[in-house]
Scaffold this active site. Structure first.
Site, mmCIF file in Angstrom:
data_model
loop_
_atom_site.group_PDB
_atom_site.id
_atom_site.type_symbol
_atom_site.label_atom_id
_atom_site.label_comp_id
_atom_site.label_asym_id
_atom_site.label_seq_id
_atom_site.Cartn_x
_atom_site.Cartn_y
_atom_site.Cartn_z
ATOM 1 N N LYS A 110 19.015 -7.758 56.939
ATOM 2 C CA LYS A 110 17.848 -8.287 56.221
ATOM 3 C C LYS A 110 16.620 -7.432 56.529
ATOM 4 O O LYS A 110 16.633 -6.626 57.459
ATOM 5 C CB LYS A 110 17.604 -9.738 56.657
ATOM 6 C CG LYS A 110 17.265 -9.887 58.149
ATOM 7 C CD LYS A 110 17.218 -11.353 58.579
ATOM 8 C CE LYS A 110 16.937 -11.478 60.071
ATOM 9 N NZ LYS A 110 17.046 -12.880 60.529
ATOM 10 N N TYR A 140 -13.124 3.691 65.650
ATOM 11 C CA TYR A 140 -14.078 2.633 65.305
ATOM 12 C C TYR A 140 -14.569 1.854 66.522
ATOM 13 O O TYR A 140 -13.768 1.469 67.379
ATOM 14 C CB TYR A 140 -13.434 1.653 64.323
ATOM 15 C CG TYR A 140 -13.109 2.260 62.989
ATOM 16 C CD1 TYR A 140 -14.096 2.903 62.230
ATOM 17 C CD2 TYR A 140 -11.824 2.196 62.469
ATOM 18 C CE1 TYR A 140 -13.794 3.462 60.990
ATOM 19 C CE2 TYR A 140 -11.511 2.739 61.235
ATOM 20 C CZ TYR A 140 -12.502 3.372 60.500
ATOM 21 O OH TYR A 140 -12.198 3.917 59.280
HETATM 22 C C1 LIG Z 1 17.899 -12.822 61.635
HETATM 23 C C2 LIG Z 1 19.030 -13.749 61.828
HETATM 24 C C3 LIG Z 1 20.095 -13.427 62.691
HETATM 25 C C4 LIG Z 1 20.097 -12.207 63.581
HETATM 26 O O1 LIG Z 1 19.325 -12.459 64.741
HETATM 27 P P1 LIG Z 1 19.259 -11.405 65.924
HETATM 28 O O2 LIG Z 1 18.517 -12.089 66.997
HETATM 29 O O3 LIG Z 1 18.518 -10.221 65.379
HETATM 30 O O4 LIG Z 1 20.655 -11.049 66.284
HETATM 31 C C5 LIG Z 1 21.195 -14.272 62.706
HETATM 32 N N1 LIG Z 1 21.220 -15.388 61.962
HETATM 33 C C6 LIG Z 1 20.207 -15.757 61.162
HETATM 34 C C7 LIG Z 1 20.319 -17.005 60.367
HETATM 35 C C8 LIG Z 1 19.072 -14.960 61.070
HETATM 36 O O5 LIG Z 1 18.056 -15.339 60.300
#
Ligand SMILES: *Cc1c(COP(=O)(O)O)cnc(C)c1O
Length: 364
Positions: A33, A257
């Site tokens: 993702k 800045y």
């Molecule tokens: C993002 C996510 C994961 C992966 O989590 P990690 O801590 O990066 O391994 C697994 N399950 C769901 C539902 C997620 O949203």
């Protein structure tokens, strides 16, 4: 490349192999993702599959369809949907659908074709998923849709809050209750899954049939850097910029800045063309590490939208040298974790926010 995220695909592949061994034979879903946690979704997905990932996980259907368009054929789950989502395309593309509530289940069942679904239950994270009081009705409806041939229930899943070992263990127990309730309605899918990286590595009882591995596939730890090293994971991304300007200034020169930094002596300032628009946290002003020619400095003054300044003292630094924000600490550069620490956040946020101006370059 003026701004470059160099991604080592061999590292992702090797990390997935390492993780598969570490979780002892259960199936693995590698999570790609958010553009593969900033690494590039399709290249990360291909590398994960080479490393033996059985499944890929994404958040939404758009992400899933992009991977299918890139020719990636692996079983895939997407679990967060627009309330008005049309599920037809996902079903046609063989994207499994995470389903969290009854009305959504009915909509998925009404899609053309036979949807493959993973029923999501909330066991204590308080986000998506059916609450325990709704389980009976949820599973009963799923069983009816399945009998009618409108869906196939392939999985039941949940997600942990990571609120301590006890909290996770309690969620695992409740998850087992959910599986029992589902079973009482004849819903007995092939895949029960609840663990992401953290629990997959530390709570063997959470592994069930499949674990969902995100951050560790990219060589980063859900805990802290020492875990990454202990497991032999390799951080896959190196973020760097070309030094675009170098100049000598006199003591007392204000930098960036607000002049939060003032040169304490005559010195050399190097300008690096990455800023908060590229995902360098502004909270890392005066704190984040930058490595140039093997020496680690600290960002001088404020991180601006497009650039940061590094005070390199009397060191020999030239226009065209590379400034490395983070990479594999085994190569002597700062880790993603150090940037997270310097900016009051977590490694996940650092890599996922690397912006679109940064060119992703891949090494096999
Ligand atoms: C993002 C996510 C994961 C992966 O989590 P990690 O801590 O990066 O391994 C697994 N399950 C769901 C539902 C997620 O949203």
């Amino acid at each position: 490349m003026m701004r470059e995220a160099l991604v080592d695909l061999g590292a992702i592949e090797a990390n997935v192999e390492t993780l598969r061994r570490a979780v002892g034979g259960v199936r693995t879903m590698v999570i790609v993702k958010a553009n593969g946690y900033g690494h590039g979704a399709a290249p990360a997905a291909r590398a994960a599959v080479l490393g033996g990932a059985d499944w890929l996980g994404v958040v939404d259907i758009d992400e899933a369809l992009q991977l299918r368009s890139a020719g990636i054929d692996t079983p895939m789950l997407a679990w967060l949907h627009d309330p008005a989502q049309d599920f037809d395309e996902a079903v046609a593309a063989r994207v499994d659908l995470g389903v969290s509530y009854l009305a959504q289940l009915d909509r998925v069942a009404a899609a053309s074709g036979v949807a493959q679904v993973h029923l999501k239950v909330d066991t204590g994270l308080g986000r998506n998923g059916a609450a325990p009081r709704d389980w009976a009705a949820f599973f009963e409806a799923a069983a009816a849709h399945q009998r009618a041939g409108r869906i196939v229930v392939r999985g039941i899943f949940s997600h942990l809050a990571g609120a301590g070992m006890d909290g996770d263990a309690a969620q695992v127990l409740l998850f087992e209750d959910a599986l029992a309730v589902a079973g009482s309605f004849g819903v007995e899918p092939e895949l029960a899954h609840i663990a992401a990286t953290g629990a997959a590595l530390t709570l063997p009882g959470s592994r069930f049939d499949l674990v969902r591995l995100g951050i560790a596939a990219y060589g980063l730890s859900p805990f802290d850097d020492t875990h990454t090293t202990a497991l032999g994971l390799i951080p896959a991304m190196r973020l760097s910029g070309t030094i675009v300007s170098v100049k000598r200034v006199t003591a007392g020169t204000g930098v960036s800045y607000g002049h939060d930094y003032v040169a304490p002596r005559d010195t050399t300032l190097a300008l690096v063309p990455l800023g908060y628009a590229d995902g360098i946290p502004r909270l890392g002003s005066g704190a984040g590490p930058v490595s140039i020619n093997g020496i680690t400095y600290t960002v001088a003054g404020r991180v601006a939208m497009d650039q940061v300044v590094v005070d390199v003292g009397d060191d020999a630094v030239a226009v065209g040298d590379r400034a490395i924000f983070f990479g594999d600490p085994a190569t002597g550069v700062p880790s993603v974790g150090e940037w997270a620490e310097a900016s009051g956040t977590i490694n996940y946020e650092i890599v996922t926010r690397i912006g679109p101006r940064v060119t992703r370059r891949y090494t096999p």
